[in-house]
Design a protein around this motif. Structure first.
Motif, mmCIF file in Angstrom:
data_model
loop_
_atom_site.group_PDB
_atom_site.id
_atom_site.type_symbol
_atom_site.label_atom_id
_atom_site.label_comp_id
_atom_site.label_asym_id
_atom_site.label_seq_id
_atom_site.Cartn_x
_atom_site.Cartn_y
_atom_site.Cartn_z
ATOM 1 N N MET A 33 0.831 -1.204 0.000
ATOM 2 C CA MET A 33 0.000 0.000 0.000
ATOM 3 C C MET A 33 0.867 1.257 0.000
ATOM 4 S SD MET A 33 -2.983 1.214 -0.268
ATOM 5 C CE MET A 33 -4.097 -0.110 0.053
ATOM 6 N N ALA A 34 1.971 1.257 0.732
ATOM 7 C CA ALA A 34 2.870 2.416 0.771
ATOM 8 C C ALA A 34 3.500 2.657 -0.604
ATOM 9 C CB ALA A 34 3.950 2.202 1.820
ATOM 10 N N ARG A 35 3.906 1.596 -1.310
ATOM 11 C CA ARG A 35 4.486 1.747 -2.641
ATOM 12 C C ARG A 35 3.456 2.262 -3.650
ATOM 13 N NH1 ARG A 35 6.758 -3.304 -1.244
ATOM 14 N NH2 ARG A 35 5.292 -4.357 -2.637
ATOM 15 N N VAL A 36 2.234 1.765 -3.568
ATOM 16 C CA VAL A 36 1.180 2.220 -4.474
ATOM 17 C C VAL A 36 0.890 3.703 -4.246
ATOM 18 C CG1 VAL A 36 -1.273 2.006 -5.024
ATOM 19 C CG2 VAL A 36 0.125 -0.039 -4.799
ATOM 20 N N LEU A 37 0.793 4.120 -2.983
ATOM 21 C CA LEU A 37 0.520 5.529 -2.682
ATOM 22 C C LEU A 37 1.691 6.421 -3.078
ATOM 23 C CD1 LEU A 37 -1.374 5.253 0.710
ATOM 24 C CD2 LEU A 37 -2.312 5.743 -1.541
ATOM 25 N N ALA A 38 2.920 5.937 -2.935
ATOM 26 C CA ALA A 38 4.082 6.731 -3.351
ATOM 27 C C ALA A 38 4.096 6.913 -4.866
ATOM 28 C CB ALA A 38 5.368 6.067 -2.875
ATOM 29 N N ALA A 40 1.447 6.880 -6.804
ATOM 30 C CA ALA A 40 0.332 7.776 -7.137
ATOM 31 C C ALA A 40 0.704 9.228 -6.850
ATOM 32 C CB ALA A 40 -0.910 7.377 -6.353
ATOM 33 N N ALA A 41 1.397 9.478 -5.750
ATOM 34 C CA ALA A 41 1.800 10.848 -5.416
ATOM 35 C C ALA A 41 2.824 11.380 -6.422
ATOM 36 C CB ALA A 41 2.373 10.893 -4.001
ATOM 37 N N ALA A 42 3.681 10.502 -6.926
ATOM 38 C CA ALA A 42 4.683 10.932 -7.902
ATOM 39 C C ALA A 42 4.043 11.299 -9.240
ATOM 40 C CB ALA A 42 5.724 9.828 -8.099
#
Length: 124
Positions: A33-38, A40-42
């Motif tokens: 989940m942290a990698r997916v959100l990172a 998406a933010a990028a």
């Protein structure tokens, strides 16, 4: 509620899919989940520039009048109006005379008009 056994293979498969849909959703690992959100933010768009909180009076007037193109048109119209007002064409009446209500007498006879056709000659 009693489940009925079906002989049809398709019905059994559909029942299995519906049972799987009723099961609770498994938790997603925190690392994933942290990698997916990172990611998406990028991919989010960034802000191009910083706007002032409130534009100045000059910018508000310029925007109200149509930008620099509108301001250029107003300047051209103002210059033409001043020029026509100061030096009106002969076909236009004098604005000052119309506003003040003076009566004017048109004098059309000049020396050039009398002498150009020979009317000043005494029969010679």
């Amino acid at each position: 509620m009693m489940m009925k056994q079906h002989d049809n293979k398709e019905t059994v498969e559909v029942d299995a899919l519906l049972k799987a849909a009723r099961d609770p959703v498994p938790d997603v690992p925190d690392g994933l989940m942290a990698r997916v959100l990172a990611d998406a933010a990028a991919l989010q768009p960034t802000q191009m520039g910083v706007m002032r909180e409130k534009p100045g009076l000059w910018m508000r007037w310029t925007d109200l009048l149509g930008g620099w193109q509108g301001m250029g048109g107003l300047v051209a119209a103002t210059c033409a109006g001043v020029w026509i007002g100061l030096n009106p064409p002969a076909a236009l009446p004098d604005a000052g005379v119309l506003l003040l209500g003076y009566e004017t007498a048109d004098i059309t006879t000049t020396t050039a008009e009398l002498t150009s056709f020979g009317w000043d000659l005494n029969g010679e």
